[in-house]
Design a protein around this motif. Sequence first.
Motif, PDB file in Angstrom:
ATOM      1  N   ASN A  61       0.797  -1.223   0.000  1.00 44.88           N
ATOM      2  CA  ASN A  61       0.000   0.000   0.000  1.00 44.88           C
ATOM      3  C   ASN A  61       0.834   1.279   0.000  1.00 44.88           C
ATOM      4  O   ASN A  61       0.374   2.320   0.428  1.00 44.88           O
ATOM      5  CB  ASN A  61      -0.946   0.033   1.213  1.00 44.88           C
ATOM      6  CG  ASN A  61      -1.888  -1.139   1.233  1.00 44.88           C
ATOM      7  OD1 ASN A  61      -2.347  -1.596   0.200  1.00 44.88           O
ATOM      8  ND2 ASN A  61      -2.151  -1.645   2.414  1.00 44.88           N
ATOM      9  N   LEU A  62       2.066   1.191  -0.426  1.00 43.60           N
ATOM     10  CA  LEU A  62       2.914   2.371  -0.473  1.00 43.60           C
ATOM     11  C   LEU A  62       3.395   2.581  -1.903  1.00 43.60           C
ATOM     12  O   LEU A  62       3.365   1.668  -2.727  1.00 43.60           O
ATOM     13  CB  LEU A  62       4.120   2.200   0.457  1.00 43.60           C
ATOM     14  CG  LEU A  62       3.771   2.055   1.939  1.00 43.60           C
ATOM     15  CD1 LEU A  62       4.981   1.614   2.715  1.00 43.60           C
ATOM     16  CD2 LEU A  62       3.239   3.363   2.478  1.00 43.60           C
ATOM     17  N   ASN A  63       3.882   3.774  -2.173  1.00 41.97           N
ATOM     18  CA  ASN A  63       4.367   4.038  -3.522  1.00 41.97           C
ATOM     19  C   ASN A  63       5.624   3.221  -3.814  1.00 41.97           C
ATOM     20  O   ASN A  63       6.199   2.595  -2.949  1.00 41.97           O
ATOM     21  CB  ASN A  63       4.596   5.539  -3.734  1.00 41.97           C
ATOM     22  CG  ASN A  63       5.691   6.084  -2.839  1.00 41.97           C
ATOM     23  OD1 ASN A  63       6.673   5.410  -2.553  1.00 41.97           O
ATOM     24  ND2 ASN A  63       5.519   7.316  -2.402  1.00 41.97           N
ATOM     25  N   LYS A  64       6.062   3.248  -5.044  1.00 43.30           N
ATOM     26  CA  LYS A  64       7.186   2.412  -5.463  1.00 43.30           C
ATOM     27  C   LYS A  64       8.545   2.989  -5.113  1.00 43.30           C
ATOM     28  O   LYS A  64       9.548   2.406  -5.450  1.00 43.30           O
ATOM     29  CB  LYS A  64       7.093   2.162  -6.969  1.00 43.30           C
ATOM     30  CG  LYS A  64       5.856   1.375  -7.320  1.00 43.30           C
ATOM     31  CD  LYS A  64       5.794   1.052  -8.779  1.00 43.30           C
ATOM     32  CE  LYS A  64       4.453   0.410  -9.036  1.00 43.30           C
ATOM     33  NZ  LYS A  64       4.453  -0.639  -9.929  1.00 43.30           N
ATOM     34  N   ARG A  65       8.577   4.108  -4.411  1.00 40.09           N
ATOM     35  CA  ARG A  65       9.847   4.719  -4.058  1.00 40.09           C
ATOM     36  C   ARG A  65      10.335   4.256  -2.692  1.00 40.09           C
ATOM     37  O   ARG A  65      10.850   5.019  -1.902  1.00 40.09           O
ATOM     38  CB  ARG A  65       9.712   6.237  -4.083  1.00 40.09           C
ATOM     39  CG  ARG A  65       9.487   6.775  -5.467  1.00 40.09           C
ATOM     40  CD  ARG A  65       9.411   8.267  -5.530  1.00 40.09           C
ATOM     41  NE  ARG A  65       9.647   8.916  -4.256  1.00 40.09           N
ATOM     42  CZ  ARG A  65       9.118  10.062  -3.897  1.00 40.09           C
ATOM     43  NH1 ARG A  65       8.301  10.684  -4.694  1.00 40.09           N
ATOM     44  NH2 ARG A  65       9.385  10.611  -2.738  1.00 40.09           N
ATOM     45  N   VAL A  66      10.124   2.983  -2.402  1.00 39.38           N
ATOM     46  CA  VAL A  66      10.609   2.437  -1.143  1.00 39.38           C
ATOM     47  C   VAL A  66      11.746   1.471  -1.420  1.00 39.38           C
ATOM     48  O   VAL A  66      11.864   0.918  -2.509  1.00 39.38           O
ATOM     49  CB  VAL A  66       9.482   1.727  -0.343  1.00 39.38           C
ATOM     50  CG1 VAL A  66       8.413   2.714   0.071  1.00 39.38           C
ATOM     51  CG2 VAL A  66       8.891   0.588  -1.111  1.00 39.38           C
ATOM     52  N   ILE A  67      12.590   1.274  -0.439  1.00 40.98           N
ATOM     53  CA  ILE A  67      13.725   0.364  -0.550  1.00 40.98           C
ATOM     54  C   ILE A  67      13.206  -1.062  -0.459  1.00 40.98           C
ATOM     55  O   ILE A  67      12.361  -1.367   0.371  1.00 40.98           O
ATOM     56  CB  ILE A  67      14.740   0.650   0.593  1.00 40.98           C
ATOM     57  CG1 ILE A  67      15.187   2.113   0.567  1.00 40.98           C
ATOM     58  CG2 ILE A  67      15.909  -0.314   0.554  1.00 40.98           C
ATOM     59  CD1 ILE A  67      15.885   2.554  -0.689  1.00 40.98           C
ATOM     60  N   LYS A  68      13.730  -1.951  -1.297  1.00 40.31           N
ATOM     61  CA  LYS A  68      13.250  -3.331  -1.292  1.00 40.31           C
ATOM     62  C   LYS A  68      14.328  -4.347  -0.961  1.00 40.31           C
ATOM     63  O   LYS A  68      14.129  -5.534  -1.114  1.00 40.31           O
ATOM     64  CB  LYS A  68      12.591  -3.652  -2.642  1.00 40.31           C
ATOM     65  CG  LYS A  68      11.335  -2.825  -2.855  1.00 40.31           C
ATOM     66  CD  LYS A  68      10.543  -3.248  -4.046  1.00 40.31           C
ATOM     67  CE  LYS A  68       9.294  -2.391  -4.179  1.00 40.31           C
ATOM     68  NZ  LYS A  68       8.538  -2.695  -5.369  1.00 40.31           N
ATOM     69  N   SER A  69      15.469  -3.893  -0.447  1.00 41.20           N
ATOM     70  CA  SER A  69      16.521  -4.801   0.017  1.00 41.20           C
ATOM     71  C   SER A  69      16.265  -5.123   1.485  1.00 41.20           C
ATOM     72  O   SER A  69      15.840  -4.252   2.242  1.00 41.20           O
ATOM     73  CB  SER A  69      17.899  -4.144  -0.101  1.00 41.20           C
ATOM     74  OG  SER A  69      18.200  -3.886  -1.439  1.00 41.20           O
ATOM     75  N   PRO A  70      16.563  -6.355   1.922  1.00 36.48           N
ATOM     76  CA  PRO A  70      16.374  -6.683   3.338  1.00 36.48           C
ATOM     77  C   PRO A  70      17.478  -6.092   4.198  1.00 36.48           C
ATOM     78  O   PRO A  70      18.516  -5.655   3.700  1.00 36.48           O
ATOM     79  CB  PRO A  70      16.434  -8.217   3.349  1.00 36.48           C
ATOM     80  CG  PRO A  70      17.290  -8.564   2.181  1.00 36.48           C
ATOM     81  CD  PRO A  70      17.007  -7.514   1.143  1.00 36.48           C
TER      82      PRO A  70
END
Length: 184
Positions: free
Chosen positions: A45-54
């Motif tokens: 539910n957030l925009n695509k400008r989030v970090i996706k690395s663990p």
Amino acid sequence: GRIGQLLDYSSLANDTGVSVNTVKGWLSVLEASYVIYLLQPYYKNLNKRVIKSPKIYFTDTGLAAFLLNISNPEQISYHYLKGNLFENFIITELLKDNYNNAASANLYFFRDSNGNEIDCIIEGADLKALEIKSSRTFSTNFTDGMKVLVRNSILTPNDCFVIYGGEEDFTFKGFNVRSWRRLL
């Protein structure tokens, strides 16, 4: 020395002089044997400008301290990774609580491309956000990362907690501030 940080396979490969695939293989063995834990990012539910690395954590904070050549408790108070070790400890305590209650690992973190970060998001019936700070005194900027999710109507301040190294529990502008001693 990378506990509580984003996992960067290329950087680890460069530092160790092996290939990225070798690093991935080593880390998968460490994760499968419960030596490390990879905290996944929250981006529903957030925009695509989030970090996706663990982010990477040791399941045993004592082992992490040993590998950092910390041999007594006094060294932690001035160690440059004190905050990371404290965050590692809190995350693993939450993990242990989940496992002991036969619950799934519903822990995440949030970081966007602007550097706004929340150390832990607990997904359950309701979302809860935890900002983890080793400081024994509260600072008003501890709630900055959580304000982003509140502004985007994903959380209310009542769903947000600052877990800190101090002793007092209180509320600051609707945000819950809790001592690490009463985490669970």
